[in-house]
Design an enzyme around this catalytic site. Sequence first.
Site, PDB file in Angstrom:
ATOM      1  N   ASP A 187       0.836  -1.231   0.083  1.00 35.83           N
ATOM      2  CA  ASP A 187      -0.052  -0.089  -0.037  1.00 35.83           C
ATOM      3  C   ASP A 187       0.816   1.254  -0.087  1.00 35.83           C
ATOM      4  O   ASP A 187       2.132   1.289   0.363  1.00 35.83           O
ATOM      5  CB  ASP A 187      -0.854   0.054   1.398  1.00 35.83           C
ATOM      6  CG  ASP A 187      -1.764   1.186   1.359  1.00 35.83           C
ATOM      7  OD1 ASP A 187      -2.454   1.705   0.538  1.00 35.83           O
ATOM      8  OD2 ASP A 187      -1.912   1.826   2.486  1.00 35.83           O
ATOM      9  N   ASP A 189      -0.482   5.148   1.070  1.00 33.32           N
ATOM     10  CA  ASP A 189      -0.645   5.849   1.705  1.00 33.32           C
ATOM     11  C   ASP A 189      -0.382   5.428   3.319  1.00 33.32           C
ATOM     12  O   ASP A 189      -1.249   4.496   3.298  1.00 33.32           O
ATOM     13  CB  ASP A 189      -1.964   6.543   1.580  1.00 33.32           C
ATOM     14  CG  ASP A 189      -2.211   7.534   0.432  1.00 33.32           C
ATOM     15  OD1 ASP A 189      -1.306   7.420  -0.445  1.00 33.32           O
ATOM     16  OD2 ASP A 189      -3.328   8.009   0.031  1.00 33.32           O
TER      17      ASP A 189
END
Length: 407
Positions: A187, A189
């Site tokens: 991922d 963020d």
Amino acid sequence: MNQRTLLITLTGPDRPGVTSRLFSVLAGFPVAVADVEQVVIRGRLTLGVLVSYTGGPSTGTGGTLGALWTAVERTAEDLGLHVELSTGSDPKEKRRRGRLTVTVLGSPLQPAAMAGIAGRIAAAGANIDRIERLSSYPVTCIELSVSGADPDTLRAELAVEAHTQQVDVAVQRTGLYRRAKRLIVMDVDSTLIKAEVIELLAAHAGCLDEVARVTEEAMRGELDFAESLRRRVALLAGLSEEVFEKVRRELVLTPGARTLVRTLKRLDYRFAIVSGGFTQLTDALVDDLGIDYSAANTLEVVDGVLTGRVVGDIVDRPGKARALERFAREAGIPISQTVAIGDGANDLDMIAAAGLGIAFNAKPVVRRAADTAVNVPYLDSILYLLGIPRAEVEDADAEDGVINTER
């Protein structure tokens, strides 16, 4: 004639030539080397050598077992070392089932944590066969080789202890299964970078508080991600596309991110990012870090202005899992040889699909679902879960002339 064993253990100050001297002595007797282990901690040596021989009291070229003992003891005395000798009858160690690797990370790592973890392992009927330190900073990482335990049972027990002791503990199967992780999917963020990109954009649009509230609901799994994304993106309508360059300059990588990617690329791992954020910003990370694959949403821009809409399919929770599967196919890597790393509910499907799912400074729902959780703020701590010691990373950096500025 029965096979017998003699275990020789030398302890004391380390110095060059100890191992050579001991084996030179043993070479004068008809024994075979069955096992060897050596460790040096702060200049203190522990060297264990298990040798096997046939028969009763006689051994050696015209000598006796007593003569071998005497020769070893004299060598130890000459080297200033303490020696212990013990005999046995079975040179072949019985291989226990359920061989696992337990990785413990703490900052700091307290004795009570190790006591609790060791106690849980013993209570599960398992044995600690070997202990090795992988890192002393910025976190302490200790790796334990454990046998005789069911992985699911031990993982559940150690998760309770990890919470009590405020440390991170991972339980993985030992051997080729663990070494075969070849695709990392991460991922972006609050994982690869330290912020939520849409909140950085919202700050420029003057709607940060509202966007942050919706983001938090989505990350906790209380709101469908696709709907939450549309609601947040709509608030960005009217922003000039010049905002992308401003936000790119605001992006800050999580400490250890460059070291993680650089090290795994050296080992021929493939690296991918999947994001509920936007290609206008993730593409810069791909170029900067040399990432192999990426998937993210794209903000619609018309006449240089954001419309408040997303172009194409939304990369949501199922979309991230599909991206992991697609990257694995393109790389020719089985799903079992993938690692997924994330922090929010949007990452749950890809964490479940991967061979190893890691919750990185994650929400409680993700920590509960992942194979293991890392709660220290250093992304390169993931390397220790893959069995890569910090010393080897630093040696490789030194050979390549890399100066690590992430600490």
